[in-house]
Design a protein around this motif. Structure first.
Motif, short mmCIF file in Angstrom:
data_model
loop_
_atom_site.label_atom_id
_atom_site.label_comp_id
_atom_site.label_asym_id
_atom_site.label_seq_id
_atom_site.Cartn_x
_atom_site.Cartn_y
_atom_site.Cartn_z
N GLY A 167 -16.21 22.88 8.96
CA GLY A 167 -16.07 22.00 7.81
C GLY A 167 -17.41 21.41 7.39
O GLY A 167 -18.42 22.12 7.28
N PHE A 223 -11.87 27.18 16.26
CA PHE A 223 -10.48 26.94 15.86
C PHE A 223 -9.55 26.89 17.08
O PHE A 223 -8.57 26.17 17.10
CB PHE A 223 -9.97 28.07 14.95
N ILE A 230 -5.06 34.14 5.84
CA ILE A 230 -5.49 34.54 7.19
C ILE A 230 -4.34 35.22 7.91
O ILE A 230 -3.17 35.02 7.57
CB ILE A 230 -5.96 33.34 8.04
N VAL A 283 -10.03 22.43 8.64
CA VAL A 283 -11.38 22.97 8.50
C VAL A 283 -11.39 24.36 7.86
O VAL A 283 -12.18 24.64 6.96
CB VAL A 283 -12.07 23.03 9.88
N ILE A 301 -3.02 20.43 20.96
CA ILE A 301 -3.64 19.43 20.08
C ILE A 301 -2.53 18.84 19.21
O ILE A 301 -1.73 19.57 18.62
CB ILE A 301 -4.73 20.05 19.20
N ARG A 349 -4.07 29.53 17.96
CA ARG A 349 -3.02 28.62 18.39
C ARG A 349 -1.78 28.83 17.51
O ARG A 349 -1.89 29.41 16.43
CB ARG A 349 -3.49 27.17 18.28
N ARG A 350 -0.65 28.33 17.97
CA ARG A 350 0.58 28.41 17.18
C ARG A 350 1.07 26.99 16.89
O ARG A 350 1.15 26.17 17.81
CB ARG A 350 1.66 29.18 17.95
N MET A 370 -4.75 11.83 17.02
CA MET A 370 -4.79 13.21 17.48
C MET A 370 -5.32 13.28 18.91
O MET A 370 -6.32 12.66 19.24
CB MET A 370 -5.72 14.01 16.55
N TYR A 371 -4.61 14.00 19.74
CA TYR A 371 -5.03 14.18 21.13
C TYR A 371 -5.20 15.67 21.42
O TYR A 371 -4.54 16.50 20.81
CB TYR A 371 -3.99 13.60 22.09
N ALA A 372 -6.09 15.97 22.34
CA ALA A 372 -6.24 17.33 22.84
C ALA A 372 -6.04 17.26 24.34
O ALA A 372 -6.86 16.66 25.03
CB ALA A 372 -7.62 17.87 22.48
N VAL A 386 -6.61 21.61 11.79
CA VAL A 386 -7.17 20.28 11.52
C VAL A 386 -7.88 20.19 10.17
O VAL A 386 -8.62 19.25 9.91
CB VAL A 386 -8.14 19.84 12.64
N MET A 396 -1.73 29.78 10.26
CA MET A 396 -2.63 28.65 10.45
C MET A 396 -3.78 29.02 11.37
O MET A 396 -3.59 29.72 12.36
CB MET A 396 -1.82 27.49 11.03
N GLY A 397 -4.97 28.56 11.01
CA GLY A 397 -6.14 28.80 11.85
C GLY A 397 -6.42 27.61 12.73
O GLY A 397 -5.91 27.49 13.84
N CYS A 398 -7.19 26.66 12.19
CA CYS A 398 -7.68 25.55 13.02
C CYS A 398 -6.65 24.47 13.25
O CYS A 398 -6.65 23.81 14.29
CB CYS A 398 -8.94 24.96 12.39
N LEU A 410 -12.67 15.54 18.42
CA LEU A 410 -12.48 16.53 19.48
C LEU A 410 -13.79 17.09 20.05
O LEU A 410 -13.79 17.70 21.10
CB LEU A 410 -11.64 17.71 18.96
N ARG A 458 -2.22 26.22 22.30
CA ARG A 458 -3.02 27.38 22.70
C ARG A 458 -2.19 28.22 23.66
O ARG A 458 -1.63 27.71 24.63
CB ARG A 458 -4.31 26.91 23.37
N GLU A 465 -14.86 16.67 10.51
CA GLU A 465 -13.45 17.01 10.78
C GLU A 465 -13.14 17.12 12.26
O GLU A 465 -12.03 16.83 12.70
CB GLU A 465 -13.07 18.31 10.08
N TYR A 466 -14.13 17.55 13.05
CA TYR A 466 -13.90 17.74 14.48
C TYR A 466 -14.42 16.56 15.30
O TYR A 466 -14.49 16.65 16.53
CB TYR A 466 -14.59 19.03 14.95
#
Lengths: 309, 271
Positions: free
Chosen positions: A29, A273, A64, B228, B92, B51-52, B1-3, B226, B222-224, A37, B41, A33-34
């Motif tokens: 981005g 990603f 995608i 981006v 995430i 990721r799904r 948001m948590y990872a 978040v 979906m990619g990221c 994280l 993931r 954005e990250y």
């Protein structure tokens, strides 16, 4: 060797990076954005999503899809345009504390020149990356990057209007990457980055039609790492310019391969990603590798594999 | 948001190709709102790569766990469906905007299609909390009776519940949207829907004609997750740079009135 004693700094034509790991354009981005994280300040630098003169809405979806060990994308350079970028995105980018490389894309030589001229007036930009390799737009993009003459023309035209460091991002969708890289160098590019995505497609056999609305897209992810590595290797043999290597990097092992193939720095793209913290892991693991191998400076490994061939 | 690295604590087959998965993650269980999703993931490696995303179906903050419904559609979801309890997954979340609660006044109609029931179960439970209380009438449709995954969970948090199957093997026979006009005729303050694109387009059209506010939960490759990569966009009626909006960040909940349903019908969604 004690931890933290490895010198991870690298020099890209005068641009000093704290370490060789960048976040690649389009995968990070505009830097914020990250932030929740990723410790962005620990990166060697970030490359922003491609910017065009006017805002672009991008391609229709689906944009995608996943492929074996990879993904295809056909975003089509969706972005808010350079005015909004400078006004809305640059203030936060300046606060990140890492070098900011701005990726620019155009449909004509005049577009690139206008973008470079405008961004040259903007504080906080470490370098411009000329995107001559986007496979997902109808005009411009890869059209420039697959032709030596056009590559040299656009780079030279931009060189005339800016003092900023120029990086030319090369397309892998060519027969001879070395001659394109040389043309960019002849035009005045300071640095070369590669590879952008490989042109690909996939078909939904139930629906009997391409999955992507754009039909074709750019392939990225681990699937392309060996191809990218080979191209960095070939380019490093042909040019003296510093190289930023990328394409499917997910680990320090991948990153070190690019460095030993001749890349001074590397960029991580699609892996962000999947594993947003992957850049931090790569930096740490590169340092550990150097400690174990007794390497004092990561720069000493640049091109190291060529010496043995 | 948590990872967080989380543990799969429970797996249960709830349909022919549908599993309910429960994960242990106090942070997500304590902060997720109805309509939000988690990004899972699949492995510690990069193949399958992406990721799904899964809508949160319900949360148990006291236990520190949350549940999702997973329909097996490919290699990635197959991996999840075959995972043993005790397996660890990096997740995430919570991500996305979620439903705006309590929403417009009046009785609520939920329209669920297949595995799209998941976010509506969470929503219905929230609409039975004192602060957000609404009378909730639910329509739940599927191709066959076995695909009415977790219908019991939905029926328990609704005031009225109608099951619909295309083959008539359970509940009423027909398409779930055949039963929406009667619901709208009774009066509705708002409709919330999640399911296949064709179903959502029909729900949106009926709500437009009836001037009933309608909010839909959308999905897309979906990619990221978040905001981006700009991969998961859907077409809206807005012009210019706002035309394509991100399911992960601007959604997954959208006002049905802003969506370009013609473009969606042409095949812009995976559903």
């Amino acid at each position: 060797m004690a931890a933290g004693r490895v010198d991870l700094r690298v020099d890209l034509a005068g641009l000093s990076l704290a370490n060789p790991v960048l976040a690649a354009s389009g995968t990070f981005g505009y830097g914020t954005e990250y932030a929740d994280l990723v410790e962005v300040s620990k990166l060697g630098g970030i490359v922003t999503k491609g910017i065009t003169l006017a805002p672009r809405e991008g391609n229709p979806p689906p944009r995608i899809c996943e492929t074996p060990a990879g993904m295809l994308n056909a975003i089509g350079l969706q972005n808010p345009g350079v005015d909004a970028f400078v006004r809305d995105k640059m203030p936060a980018l300046r606060e990140l504390g890492v070098p900011v490389i701005v990726n620019i894309a155009g449909e004509t030589v005049a577009d690139y020149v206008a973008l470079a001229a405008q961004l040259s007036e903007c504080d906080g930009i470490a370098a411009l990356e000329l995107n001559l390799s986007c496979p997902n737009v109808k005009q411009g993009g890869m059209h420039f990057g697959i032709d030596c003459e056009l590559t040299q023309t656009v780079v030279a035209a931009v060189r005339e209007v800016t003092e900023l460091l120029l990086i030319t991002k090369l397309s892998p969708n060519v027969t001879d990457i070395a001659e394109i890289g040389q043309a960019a160098g002849d035009g005045g590019s300071d640095i070369l980055s590669l590879i952008n995505t490989l042109l690909g497609m996939t078909i939904d056999i139930q629906q009997r039609r391409p999955v992507l609305a754009n039909v074709t897209g750019g392939l990225s992810g681990p699937a392309i790492q060996p191809v990218a590595l080979r191209m960095v290797w070939e380019l490093a043999q042909a040019v003296d310019l510093p190289i930023i290597g990328m394409g499917g990097i997910t680990s320090a092992v991948d990153a070190l391969q690019f460095i030993m193939a001749g890349a001074t720095a590397i960029a991580v793209g699609t892996a962000n990603f999947v594993a947003p913290g992957v850049t931090g892991c790569i930096i740490k693991d590169i340092e550990t590798f150097c400690e174990e191998q007794g390497i004092a400076r990561i720069a000493d490994l640049v091109g190291a594999a060529h010496a043995e061939v | 948001m948590y990872a967080r690295t989380t543990r799969l604590t429970h797996r249960e087959q709830v349909g022919p190709d549908c599993h309910l998965l429960e994960f242990d993650c106090p942070e997500i269980a304590g902060s997720a709102r109805p309509g939000q999703f988690v990004h899972v993931r699949l492995t510690g490696g990069f193949d399958p790569l992406l990721r799904r995303p899964f809508s949160v179906m319900n949360i148990n903050p006291a236990q520190g766990s949350f549940q999702v419904l997973v329909r097996t559609v490919g290699r990635g979801t197959m991996l999840l469906a075959q995972s043993e309890p005790g397996s660890e997954f990096h997740i995430i979340g919570p991500l996305g905007n979620g439903f705006a609660l309590p929403g417009p006044p009046g009785e609520v109609v939920l329209v669920a299609g297949g595995v799209g029931v998941a976010p509506l179960i969470f929503l219905a439970a929230a609409l039975h909390q004192p602060d957000n209380y609404r009378y909730v009438r639910a329509l739940f449709g599927a191709a066959i009776g076995g695909d009415l995954c977790s219908w019991l969970e939905l029926s328990l948090v609704c005031d009225e519940f109608t099951a619909v199957t295309e083959d008539g093997s359970a509940g009423e026979q027909g398409m779930v949207t055949d039963f929406l006009p009667a619901q709208l005729d009774r009066g509705a303050g708002c409709v919330y829907a999640c399911g296949p694109t064709a179903m959502l387009a029909e729900v949106a059209e009926q709500c437009r004609r009836g001037s009933v506010p309608c909010f839909v939960s959308l999905e897309q490759w979906m990619g990221c997750g978040v905001g981006v990569c700009l991969g998961c966009v859907i077409p809206t009626r807005a012009a210019g740079a706002e035309h394509y909006q991100r399911v992960c960040k601007d959604g997954p909940i959208f006002d049905a009135a802003v969506i370009d349903w013609e473009a969606m019908r042409r095949g812009c969604g995976p559903g």
